[in-house]
Design an enzyme around this catalytic site. Structure first.
Site, short mmCIF file in Angstrom:
data_model
loop_
_atom_site.label_atom_id
_atom_site.label_comp_id
_atom_site.label_asym_id
_atom_site.label_seq_id
_atom_site.Cartn_x
_atom_site.Cartn_y
_atom_site.Cartn_z
N ASP A 1 0.88 -1.17 0.00
CA ASP A 1 0.00 0.00 0.00
C ASP A 1 0.91 1.22 0.00
OD1 ASP A 1 -1.57 2.22 0.79
OD2 ASP A 1 -2.92 0.97 1.96
N TYR B 1 -9.86 14.92 -5.66
CA TYR B 1 -8.97 14.45 -6.73
C TYR B 1 -8.14 15.59 -7.30
CZ TYR B 1 -7.50 11.98 -10.97
OH TYR B 1 -6.77 11.39 -11.98
N LYS C 1 -4.03 15.97 -7.05
CA LYS C 1 -3.21 16.01 -8.26
C LYS C 1 -2.55 17.37 -8.45
CE LYS C 1 -3.88 11.77 -9.63
NZ LYS C 1 -2.78 10.79 -9.67
#
Length: 263
Positions: free
Chosen positions: A64, A169, A173
């Site tokens: 992970d 998101y 990013k």
């Protein structure tokens, strides 16, 4: 930089952009470590690559990216195969969620999870891999000059044109893109480059969950070529970044000239 006999560590390496990248680097002679979740098809993909091996090796490292212990073990596996020269961060999630959705306010845990995987996970791999790279002897590039390696991160065009329902998101990013230059400047003294790719709309497992009509509609929004990007096209850019020592500290859009609308 010639990576024949060197090692490439690819996160999210069992599928999508990561798998295409791992295959491309493997076929040019690198030993490849596929870092992906234990539940992934990483072991089967490593077996597939090894069946085509020409003296190099593919290894699956179940991990992970948000776990320091898991990533350190994967980096150790990579270092045992040879000099770690390339790291490509492709692992990520794109869980959607509006700030004020039909079920109420976006849960903070949902926001945190996306940021943990996409941003903290990327940084976790970057920092531990950089430590391993620093311990290697520099290689000489084809044109000239020493180089230890390159770390390639994955952002998204959502970093610049995040859509409705993408606050987590887009934030994650955008942060990946933002840390590219400061980390590249720091690691320059260690002869390590850092570059980020910001893909547009690509054929990935996340995209495969949409209806075909939706996929076709998204592809039609790309000015040229008017289609979804292929994972192999992402992998080709990775290979060029590895080869071109002047690419450093930059976020490169790979998007067919798309500029995302609000939804």
């Amino acid at each position: 930089m010639d990576i024949t006999g060197s090692v490439a560590l690819v996160t999210g390496g069992a599928s999508g952009l990561g798998a295409a990248t791992a295959r491309t680097l493997f076929l040019v002679g690198a030993n490849v470590v596929l870092l992906d979740l234990p539940s992934s098809s990483g072991a089967a993909f490593a077996d597939e690559l090894n069946s085509r091996a020409d003296g190099n090796t593919a290894v699956f490292a179940p991990a992970d990216v948000t776990s320091e212990a898991d990533v350190q073990a994967a980096v150790g596996t990579a270092a045992n195969l040879g000099p770690l020269r390339v790291v490509v961060n492709c692992a990520g999630i794109a869980t959607p969620g509006k700030v004020l959705g039909r079920e109420g306010v976006l849960p903070l845990d949902a926001f945190n999870r996306v940021v943990q995987v996409n941003l903290v996970g990327t940084f976790n791999v970057l920092r531990l891999a950089a430590a391993a790279m620093v311990a290697t002897e520099p290689a000489t590039t084809e044109i000239g000059g020493p180089e230890r390696g390159v770390i390639i991160n994955t952002a998204s065009v959502a970093a610049f044109e995040g859509q409705i329902g993408q606050p987590a998101y887009a934030a994650s990013k955008g942060a990946v893109a933002a840390m590219t230059l400061p980390v590249a400047r720091e690691l320059a003294r260690s002869l390590i480059r850092v570059v980020t790719i910001a893909p547009g709309i690509f054929e990935t497992p996340m995209m495969a969950g949409l209806r075909q009509e939706a996929q076709d509609s998204l592809g039609a929004q790309v000015p040229h070529p008017s289609r979804l990007g292929k994972p192999e096209e992402y992998a080709k850019l990775v290979a060029h970044i590895v080869d071109n020592a002047m690419l450093n500290g930059e976020t490169i859009r790979l998007d067919g000239a798309i500029r995302m609308g609000p939804k």
